[in-house]
Design a protein around this motif. Sequence first.
Motif, PDB file in Angstrom:
ATOM      1  N   VAL A  60      -1.806   1.324   6.373  1.00  0.00           N
ATOM      2  CA  VAL A  60      -1.552   0.581   4.899  1.00  0.00           C
ATOM      3  C   VAL A  60      -3.049   0.100   4.479  1.00  0.00           C
ATOM      4  CG1 VAL A  60      -0.718  -0.690   3.136  1.00  0.00           C
ATOM      5  CG2 VAL A  60       0.742   0.207   4.950  1.00  0.00           C
ATOM      6  N   TYR A  61      -3.655   0.372   3.495  1.00  0.00           N
ATOM      7  CA  TYR A  61      -4.974   0.180   2.884  1.00  0.00           C
ATOM      8  C   TYR A  61      -4.821  -0.528   1.818  1.00  0.00           C
ATOM      9  CZ  TYR A  61      -7.125   3.163   6.679  1.00  0.00           C
ATOM     10  OH  TYR A  61      -7.248   3.697   8.030  1.00  0.00           O
ATOM     11  N   GLU A  62      -5.701  -1.628   1.568  1.00  0.00           N
ATOM     12  CA  GLU A  62      -5.555  -2.413   0.122  1.00  0.00           C
ATOM     13  C   GLU A  62      -7.289  -2.344  -0.459  1.00  0.00           C
ATOM     14  OE1 GLU A  62      -3.241  -5.799  -1.271  1.00  0.00           O
ATOM     15  OE2 GLU A  62      -5.122  -6.701  -0.437  1.00  0.00           O
ATOM     16  N   SER A 113      -5.311  -4.599  -7.566  1.00  0.00           N
ATOM     17  CA  SER A 113      -5.224  -4.142  -6.176  1.00  0.00           C
ATOM     18  C   SER A 113      -4.469  -2.752  -6.087  1.00  0.00           C
ATOM     19  CB  SER A 113      -4.865  -4.996  -5.129  1.00  0.00           C
ATOM     20  OG  SER A 113      -5.569  -6.283  -5.041  1.00  0.00           O
ATOM     21  N   ARG A 115      -2.276  -0.562  -3.158  1.00  0.00           N
ATOM     22  CA  ARG A 115      -2.097  -0.300  -1.698  1.00  0.00           C
ATOM     23  C   ARG A 115      -1.696   1.049  -1.647  1.00  0.00           C
ATOM     24  NH1 ARG A 115       1.031  -5.328   1.280  1.00  0.00           N
ATOM     25  NH2 ARG A 115      -0.795  -7.018   0.840  1.00  0.00           N
ATOM     26  N   SER A 117      -1.000   4.271   1.784  1.00  0.00           N
ATOM     27  CA  SER A 117      -0.650   4.983   2.977  1.00  0.00           C
ATOM     28  C   SER A 117      -0.248   6.666   2.873  1.00  0.00           C
ATOM     29  CB  SER A 117       0.575   4.149   3.475  1.00  0.00           C
ATOM     30  OG  SER A 117       0.782   4.377   4.870  1.00  0.00           O
ATOM     31  N   ILE A 126       3.476   0.677  -2.608  1.00  0.00           N
ATOM     32  CA  ILE A 126       2.628   1.522  -1.862  1.00  0.00           C
ATOM     33  C   ILE A 126       2.420   2.730  -2.275  1.00  0.00           C
ATOM     34  CG2 ILE A 126       1.732   2.409   0.414  1.00  0.00           C
ATOM     35  CD1 ILE A 126       3.057  -0.223   1.685  1.00  0.00           C
ATOM     36  N   THR A 163      -2.057  -3.069   7.244  1.00  0.00           N
ATOM     37  CA  THR A 163      -0.688  -2.648   7.877  1.00  0.00           C
ATOM     38  C   THR A 163      -0.080  -3.702   8.617  1.00  0.00           C
ATOM     39  OG1 THR A 163      -2.062  -0.580   8.418  1.00  0.00           O
ATOM     40  CG2 THR A 163       0.138  -0.859   9.696  1.00  0.00           C
ATOM     41  N   THR A 166       1.635  -6.072   6.062  1.00  0.00           N
ATOM     42  CA  THR A 166       2.519  -5.364   5.289  1.00  0.00           C
ATOM     43  C   THR A 166       3.707  -5.358   6.276  1.00  0.00           C
ATOM     44  OG1 THR A 166       0.880  -4.387   4.295  1.00  0.00           O
ATOM     45  CG2 THR A 166       3.104  -3.421   3.881  1.00  0.00           C
TER      46      THR A 166
END
Length: 195
Positions: A60-62, A113, A115, A117, A126, A163, A166
Amino acid sequence: EGSGQFFTSGSTGDPAIVADLPSNATANGFGPLRQFAGQTGDSFNDFASRGVVPAIAGRVYEITVSVQRISETGAGNASMFSPQLRGMNASYASEGAAPSASTAYTGAIQTASLRVSDVADPSRNIAAWPAGSVWLRPFVRAQNYAGKTTTVQVRRHSIKDVTESTTAGNYAGISITQAAAATAAASAASQNETL
């Protein structure tokens, strides 16, 4: 900050050969940054990382961006900005962009932001990056609309792997739910004993 050889104006392309987008303004507390001056009509400017991150399943990237509208004149729809993520194949060609919400400028420094994945999870806010992605490039999009002339500064632009945090948050939520269920069961059992 928008300086050095870390940023570009396109959201696709090999990091080794995409053109540099240098800083062109400064702001107290931020140092060098990128300013898009005098955007007019239906147009947009992208401010992207030259670098890319691998599209690893389960990660998971933000993407976080901070911008400030310096000026806006004219009538029409409010100009907007959004954090974005471009998915690319092994040749750095576009596979599409992750869905992202836009925010209207207020004039203050604003942060938003996104998020992402490999699989969307609306319960954790996400979005999914495009199928077929091998590489991911974060960017901020400054969107202008007809009748407006806008100047915008990109104050911050980052991507981080969230990741573990989260996942930890997910487990904490599960624990709270289980604790509440255990408390309710204990209360019911206690009431049965007193009858």
